[in-house]
Write a protein that holds these residues in place. Sequence first.
Motif, PDB file in Angstrom:
ATOM      1  N   VAL A 141      38.197  31.608  37.109  1.00 61.55           N
ATOM      2  CA  VAL A 141      36.783  31.685  37.481  1.00 61.55           C
ATOM      3  C   VAL A 141      35.887  30.530  37.177  1.00 61.55           C
ATOM      4  O   VAL A 141      35.016  30.033  38.174  1.00 61.55           O
ATOM      5  CB  VAL A 141      36.347  32.581  36.427  1.00 61.55           C
ATOM      6  N   VAL A 144      36.331  28.497  40.642  1.00 61.16           N
ATOM      7  CA  VAL A 144      35.568  28.834  41.497  1.00 61.16           C
ATOM      8  C   VAL A 144      34.200  28.886  41.572  1.00 61.16           C
ATOM      9  O   VAL A 144      33.511  28.451  42.304  1.00 61.16           O
ATOM     10  CB  VAL A 144      35.983  30.540  41.673  1.00 61.16           C
ATOM     11  N   PHE A 159      29.052  33.291  35.767  1.00 64.98           N
ATOM     12  CA  PHE A 159      30.046  34.714  35.901  1.00 64.98           C
ATOM     13  C   PHE A 159      29.808  35.678  34.689  1.00 64.98           C
ATOM     14  O   PHE A 159      29.490  35.317  33.644  1.00 64.98           O
ATOM     15  CB  PHE A 159      31.408  34.133  35.952  1.00 64.98           C
ATOM     16  N   ALA A 200      33.375  39.735  42.268  1.00 65.75           N
ATOM     17  CA  ALA A 200      34.806  39.448  42.182  1.00 65.75           C
ATOM     18  C   ALA A 200      35.514  40.678  42.194  1.00 65.75           C
ATOM     19  O   ALA A 200      35.695  41.415  41.023  1.00 65.75           O
ATOM     20  CB  ALA A 200      35.257  38.573  41.068  1.00 65.75           C
ATOM     21  N   ARG A 209      31.344  39.544  38.390  1.00 66.75           N
ATOM     22  CA  ARG A 209      30.370  38.950  39.708  1.00 66.75           C
ATOM     23  C   ARG A 209      29.935  37.557  39.086  1.00 66.75           C
ATOM     24  O   ARG A 209      29.689  37.258  37.744  1.00 66.75           O
ATOM     25  CB  ARG A 209      29.119  39.939  39.623  1.00 66.75           C
ATOM     26  N   ALA A 232      35.666  34.092  45.415  1.00 61.04           N
ATOM     27  CA  ALA A 232      35.544  35.089  44.469  1.00 61.04           C
ATOM     28  C   ALA A 232      36.571  36.339  44.390  1.00 61.04           C
ATOM     29  O   ALA A 232      36.899  36.701  43.234  1.00 61.04           O
ATOM     30  CB  ALA A 232      34.042  35.822  44.726  1.00 61.04           C
ATOM     31  N   ASP A 233      37.068  36.600  45.433  1.00 61.93           N
ATOM     32  CA  ASP A 233      38.311  37.529  45.539  1.00 61.93           C
ATOM     33  C   ASP A 233      39.379  36.878  44.867  1.00 61.93           C
ATOM     34  O   ASP A 233      40.402  37.766  44.111  1.00 61.93           O
ATOM     35  CB  ASP A 233      38.652  37.909  46.666  1.00 61.93           C
ATOM     36  N   ALA A 235      39.151  35.029  42.446  1.00 59.32           N
ATOM     37  CA  ALA A 235      38.737  34.895  40.836  1.00 59.32           C
ATOM     38  C   ALA A 235      39.311  36.490  40.421  1.00 59.32           C
ATOM     39  O   ALA A 235      39.748  36.718  39.401  1.00 59.32           O
ATOM     40  CB  ALA A 235      37.392  34.877  40.770  1.00 59.32           C
ATOM     41  N   GLY A 236      38.982  37.742  41.162  1.00 61.63           N
ATOM     42  CA  GLY A 236      39.015  38.917  41.157  1.00 61.63           C
ATOM     43  C   GLY A 236      40.597  39.283  40.781  1.00 61.63           C
ATOM     44  O   GLY A 236      40.901  39.957  39.994  1.00 61.63           O
TER      45      GLY A 236
END
Length: 248
Positions: A141, A144, A159, A200, A209, A232-233, A235-236
């Motif tokens: 995170v 990113v 975040f 995310a 997010r 971001a994805d 990080a998700g």
Amino acid sequence: MRCSLRDRVALGAALLAPLATAGILVPFRTGVASTNPALILVVVVVAVAALGNRVAGALAALSSAVWFDFFLTKPFERFTVTDTNDLTTALLLLAVGLAVSQLAARARRLRVMTVVDAGLLARIHDTARLARTTGSSAAVVDQVGRHLVDILRLRSCRFEYGSLLGHPARLEQDGTVVVDREPWDLEARGWPDGEIELRAEAGGHYQGRFMLRPSPGVVPSRQVRQVAVTLADDAGAALEGEAPVLDG
């Protein structure tokens, strides 16, 4: 979870297109082998997956298998399959549809990667490698967040974990921006006021997010914005499984 217009259309098509196609094939069901309608339904699944994402593709595959069973296998118009070959065909239809949905999602990601320069690709690769090797989602995170500040030329980025609060402007999966669920002409109007939400997500679920604070007068290209979504994805994906999934 809120979806882009394209994804909402794809989800609707995933539910309705296999049903409509199976209905159209009903008059021909006694004159052709069951594999032929199944192949036609595979084409429908491919089309839906190409339009939407892996969730829409998977839903289309499931819907196709269900309506293939109901309309096109004996006994007709019952959720029962008595013929082993028909059962095998239905299961293959589901398996192929699920595989296609995964390939379509990967293809969308690769389309983003083909239009960006080496520096942006390096950020994607570095983040993906960190997500695979580190045991800390926080490290992913943080990285990113730094990349987002650099490539989007932001004033700041933070975040948020936890439930969704408020309805800020949002950077969508396709690189567009929506404000109050309406498209925002970013190139003509610049960034909207306030912070911009970038979610995310992983596996179709909200994980957190990034809240972006853009620099005035700076609007990165749509391709760069799509790279931001890809990061971001990542990080998700790193967050998935470490914390409860929260849908907004």
